[in-house]
Design a protein around this motif. Structure first.
Motif, PDB file in Angstrom:
ATOM      1  N   VAL A  11      -9.146  -3.024   3.170  1.00  0.00           N
ATOM      2  CA  VAL A  11      -7.836  -2.393   2.995  1.00  0.00           C
ATOM      3  C   VAL A  11      -7.960  -0.885   3.127  1.00  0.00           C
ATOM      4  O   VAL A  11      -9.003  -0.300   2.847  1.00  0.00           O
ATOM      5  CB  VAL A  11      -7.186  -2.724   1.624  1.00  0.00           C
ATOM      6  CG1 VAL A  11      -6.884  -4.202   1.512  1.00  0.00           C
ATOM      7  CG2 VAL A  11      -8.041  -2.238   0.468  1.00  0.00           C
ATOM      8  N   PHE A  12      -6.867  -0.291   3.552  1.00  0.00           N
ATOM      9  CA  PHE A  12      -6.741   1.162   3.588  1.00  0.00           C
ATOM     10  C   PHE A  12      -5.383   1.460   2.981  1.00  0.00           C
ATOM     11  O   PHE A  12      -4.366   0.953   3.437  1.00  0.00           O
ATOM     12  CB  PHE A  12      -6.821   1.695   5.022  1.00  0.00           C
ATOM     13  CG  PHE A  12      -7.124   3.164   5.115  1.00  0.00           C
ATOM     14  CD1 PHE A  12      -8.389   3.596   5.455  1.00  0.00           C
ATOM     15  CD2 PHE A  12      -6.141   4.127   4.875  1.00  0.00           C
ATOM     16  CE1 PHE A  12      -8.676   4.957   5.564  1.00  0.00           C
ATOM     17  CE2 PHE A  12      -6.420   5.474   4.970  1.00  0.00           C
ATOM     18  CZ  PHE A  12      -7.697   5.894   5.315  1.00  0.00           C
ATOM     19  N   THR A  13      -5.378   2.268   1.919  1.00  0.00           N
ATOM     20  CA  THR A  13      -4.128   2.614   1.248  1.00  0.00           C
ATOM     21  C   THR A  13      -3.725   4.053   1.570  1.00  0.00           C
ATOM     22  O   THR A  13      -4.564   4.857   1.997  1.00  0.00           O
ATOM     23  CB  THR A  13      -4.256   2.451  -0.281  1.00  0.00           C
ATOM     24  OG1 THR A  13      -5.165   3.431  -0.776  1.00  0.00           O
ATOM     25  CG2 THR A  13      -4.732   1.048  -0.661  1.00  0.00           C
ATOM     26  N   ALA A  14      -2.463   4.354   1.334  1.00  0.00           N
ATOM     27  CA  ALA A  14      -1.956   5.709   1.590  1.00  0.00           C
ATOM     28  C   ALA A  14      -2.735   6.746   0.784  1.00  0.00           C
ATOM     29  O   ALA A  14      -2.936   7.875   1.246  1.00  0.00           O
ATOM     30  CB  ALA A  14      -0.466   5.780   1.270  1.00  0.00           C
ATOM     31  N   ASP A  15      -3.211   6.365  -0.404  1.00  0.00           N
ATOM     32  CA  ASP A  15      -3.975   7.285  -1.246  1.00  0.00           C
ATOM     33  C   ASP A  15      -5.243   7.799  -0.564  1.00  0.00           C
ATOM     34  O   ASP A  15      -5.714   8.899  -0.866  1.00  0.00           O
ATOM     35  CB  ASP A  15      -4.373   6.611  -2.562  1.00  0.00           C
ATOM     36  CG  ASP A  15      -3.172   6.219  -3.406  1.00  0.00           C
ATOM     37  OD1 ASP A  15      -2.130   6.893  -3.311  1.00  0.00           O
ATOM     38  OD2 ASP A  15      -3.291   5.245  -4.163  1.00  0.00           O
ATOM     39  N   LEU A  16      -5.795   7.029   0.355  1.00  0.00           N
ATOM     40  CA  LEU A  16      -7.065   7.407   0.979  1.00  0.00           C
ATOM     41  C   LEU A  16      -6.927   8.587   1.941  1.00  0.00           C
ATOM     42  O   LEU A  16      -7.925   9.228   2.278  1.00  0.00           O
ATOM     43  CB  LEU A  16      -7.699   6.211   1.690  1.00  0.00           C
ATOM     44  CG  LEU A  16      -7.964   4.985   0.808  1.00  0.00           C
ATOM     45  CD1 LEU A  16      -8.762   3.944   1.570  1.00  0.00           C
ATOM     46  CD2 LEU A  16      -8.663   5.362  -0.488  1.00  0.00           C
ATOM     47  N   PHE A  17      -5.700   8.900   2.354  1.00  0.00           N
ATOM     48  CA  PHE A  17      -5.507  10.083   3.203  1.00  0.00           C
ATOM     49  C   PHE A  17      -5.763  11.367   2.424  1.00  0.00           C
ATOM     50  O   PHE A  17      -5.989  12.418   3.007  1.00  0.00           O
ATOM     51  CB  PHE A  17      -4.099  10.109   3.806  1.00  0.00           C
ATOM     52  CG  PHE A  17      -3.872   9.057   4.858  1.00  0.00           C
ATOM     53  CD1 PHE A  17      -4.698   8.961   5.970  1.00  0.00           C
ATOM     54  CD2 PHE A  17      -2.822   8.161   4.744  1.00  0.00           C
ATOM     55  CE1 PHE A  17      -4.498   7.990   6.946  1.00  0.00           C
ATOM     56  CE2 PHE A  17      -2.594   7.196   5.712  1.00  0.00           C
ATOM     57  CZ  PHE A  17      -3.434   7.109   6.807  1.00  0.00           C
TER      58      PHE A  17
ATOM     59  N   VAL B 100      -5.555   0.822  -8.665  1.00  0.00           N
ATOM     60  CA  VAL B 100      -4.251   0.190  -8.445  1.00  0.00           C
ATOM     61  C   VAL B 100      -4.408  -1.335  -8.382  1.00  0.00           C
ATOM     62  O   VAL B 100      -5.274  -1.833  -7.660  1.00  0.00           O
ATOM     63  CB  VAL B 100      -3.626   0.707  -7.124  1.00  0.00           C
ATOM     64  CG1 VAL B 100      -2.263   0.095  -6.877  1.00  0.00           C
ATOM     65  CG2 VAL B 100      -3.551   2.228  -7.119  1.00  0.00           C
ATOM     66  N   PRO B 101      -3.559  -2.081  -9.114  1.00  0.00           N
ATOM     67  CA  PRO B 101      -3.614  -3.548  -9.014  1.00  0.00           C
ATOM     68  C   PRO B 101      -3.318  -4.009  -7.585  1.00  0.00           C
ATOM     69  O   PRO B 101      -2.565  -3.350  -6.851  1.00  0.00           O
ATOM     70  CB  PRO B 101      -2.512  -4.021  -9.974  1.00  0.00           C
ATOM     71  CG  PRO B 101      -2.241  -2.868 -10.870  1.00  0.00           C
ATOM     72  CD  PRO B 101      -2.555  -1.631 -10.084  1.00  0.00           C
ATOM     73  N   ALA B 102      -3.880  -5.146  -7.201  1.00  0.00           N
ATOM     74  CA  ALA B 102      -3.760  -5.653  -5.828  1.00  0.00           C
ATOM     75  C   ALA B 102      -2.315  -5.761  -5.364  1.00  0.00           C
ATOM     76  O   ALA B 102      -1.999  -5.424  -4.220  1.00  0.00           O
ATOM     77  CB  ALA B 102      -4.451  -7.010  -5.707  1.00  0.00           C
ATOM     78  N   ASP B 103      -1.428  -6.197  -6.240  1.00  0.00           N
ATOM     79  CA  ASP B 103      -0.038  -6.397  -5.823  1.00  0.00           C
ATOM     80  C   ASP B 103       0.765  -5.099  -5.752  1.00  0.00           C
ATOM     81  O   ASP B 103       1.931  -5.112  -5.357  1.00  0.00           O
ATOM     82  CB  ASP B 103       0.661  -7.405  -6.723  1.00  0.00           C
ATOM     83  CG  ASP B 103       0.787  -6.940  -8.171  1.00  0.00           C
ATOM     84  OD1 ASP B 103       0.098  -5.981  -8.571  1.00  0.00           O
ATOM     85  OD2 ASP B 103       1.574  -7.566  -8.913  1.00  0.00           O
ATOM     86  N   ARG B 104       0.150  -3.968  -6.096  1.00  0.00           N
ATOM     87  CA  ARG B 104       0.859  -2.679  -6.026  1.00  0.00           C
ATOM     88  C   ARG B 104       0.173  -1.681  -5.096  1.00  0.00           C
ATOM     89  O   ARG B 104       0.535  -0.500  -5.074  1.00  0.00           O
ATOM     90  CB  ARG B 104       0.991  -2.099  -7.436  1.00  0.00           C
ATOM     91  CG  ARG B 104       1.908  -2.966  -8.291  1.00  0.00           C
ATOM     92  CD  ARG B 104       2.584  -2.255  -9.421  1.00  0.00           C
ATOM     93  NE  ARG B 104       1.827  -1.172 -10.017  1.00  0.00           N
ATOM     94  CZ  ARG B 104       1.553  -1.057 -11.311  1.00  0.00           C
ATOM     95  NH1 ARG B 104       1.959  -1.978 -12.143  1.00  0.00           N
ATOM     96  NH2 ARG B 104       0.879  -0.030 -11.770  1.00  0.00           N
ATOM     97  N   LEU B 105      -0.823  -2.130  -4.340  1.00  0.00           N
ATOM     98  CA  LEU B 105      -1.480  -1.240  -3.385  1.00  0.00           C
ATOM     99  C   LEU B 105      -0.472  -0.750  -2.346  1.00  0.00           C
ATOM    100  O   LEU B 105       0.323  -1.541  -1.819  1.00  0.00           O
ATOM    101  CB  LEU B 105      -2.627  -1.975  -2.670  1.00  0.00           C
ATOM    102  CG  LEU B 105      -3.848  -2.323  -3.514  1.00  0.00           C
ATOM    103  CD1 LEU B 105      -4.779  -3.243  -2.738  1.00  0.00           C
ATOM    104  CD2 LEU B 105      -4.576  -1.069  -3.965  1.00  0.00           C
ATOM    105  N   ASP B 106      -0.490   0.540  -2.039  1.00  0.00           N
ATOM    106  CA  ASP B 106       0.367   1.118  -0.996  1.00  0.00           C
ATOM    107  C   ASP B 106      -0.389   1.006   0.326  1.00  0.00           C
ATOM    108  O   ASP B 106      -0.963   1.974   0.829  1.00  0.00           O
ATOM    109  CB  ASP B 106       0.697   2.570  -1.341  1.00  0.00           C
ATOM    110  CG  ASP B 106       1.699   3.186  -0.382  1.00  0.00           C
ATOM    111  OD1 ASP B 106       2.263   2.456   0.474  1.00  0.00           O
ATOM    112  OD2 ASP B 106       1.925   4.408  -0.493  1.00  0.00           O
ATOM    113  N   LEU B 107      -0.378  -0.187   0.887  1.00  0.00           N
ATOM    114  CA  LEU B 107      -1.176  -0.486   2.075  1.00  0.00           C
ATOM    115  C   LEU B 107      -0.628   0.193   3.322  1.00  0.00           C
ATOM    116  O   LEU B 107       0.570   0.165   3.579  1.00  0.00           O
ATOM    117  CB  LEU B 107      -1.213  -1.994   2.313  1.00  0.00           C
ATOM    118  CG  LEU B 107      -1.896  -2.819   1.231  1.00  0.00           C
ATOM    119  CD1 LEU B 107      -1.626  -4.300   1.445  1.00  0.00           C
ATOM    120  CD2 LEU B 107      -3.390  -2.542   1.218  1.00  0.00           C
TER     121      LEU B 107
END
Length: 147
Positions: A96-102, A117-124
């Motif tokens: 996975v890559f989330t918006a936070d990683l930017f 972040v819990p799996a169901d709330r990841l900003d993918l």
């Protein structure tokens, strides 16, 4: 005339699939960066996905690459969330890559951002999966091929 009639090898058809799903609203540089990061985890964890090393006619060696194509899809934030849930329920190997990683600058901070972040709330913004072709197709149902 068929391949067999022309004495040509049959096309290779893989039982498995490597696929990447990107959020459609990403900038071009983000799409490329996210794709590179997502697929970088597949080979080390799943060595069966890697082919043999390459060499040119001069004998110059090159690194091995995936033995099969990587299909790139795009979709909405909701499409990514749904695909992530399907990938989890089907037990597909995934990254996975989330918006936070930017906003992070290293691997340690990247892992911490996902872990927070819990799996169901990841900003993918990106998801890569590997597994049986049909399971990957079902996980990515609703996504469209990247233009």
């Amino acid at each position: 005339m068929t391949n067999a009639m022309r004495n040509e090898p049959a096309p290779v058809r893989f039982d498995t699939k490597i696929a990447v799903l990107l959020r459609a609203d990403l900038a071009v540089w983000q799409r490329l960066n996210v794709t590179a990061f997502l697929v970088s985890g597949v080979g080390p964890e799943l060595p069966e996905t890697i082919g043999e090393p390459y060499a040119d006619a001069d004998g110059t060696p090159y690194l091995p690459m995936f033995r099969q194509p990587v299909l790139i899809f795009e979709g909405t934030k909701e499409t990514l969330t749904t695909a992530h849930g399907r990938a989890l329920s089907r037990g597909l190997a995934r990254s996975v890559f989330t918006a936070d990683l930017f906003a992070t600058g290293n691997d340690r901070d990247n892992r911490a951002a996902v872990r927070a972040v819990p799996a169901d709330r990841l900003d993918l913004v990106g998801l890569a999966v590997y597994g049986p072709r049909n399971a990957v197709d079902k996980a990515f149902k609703g996504a469209r091929m990247h233009p």
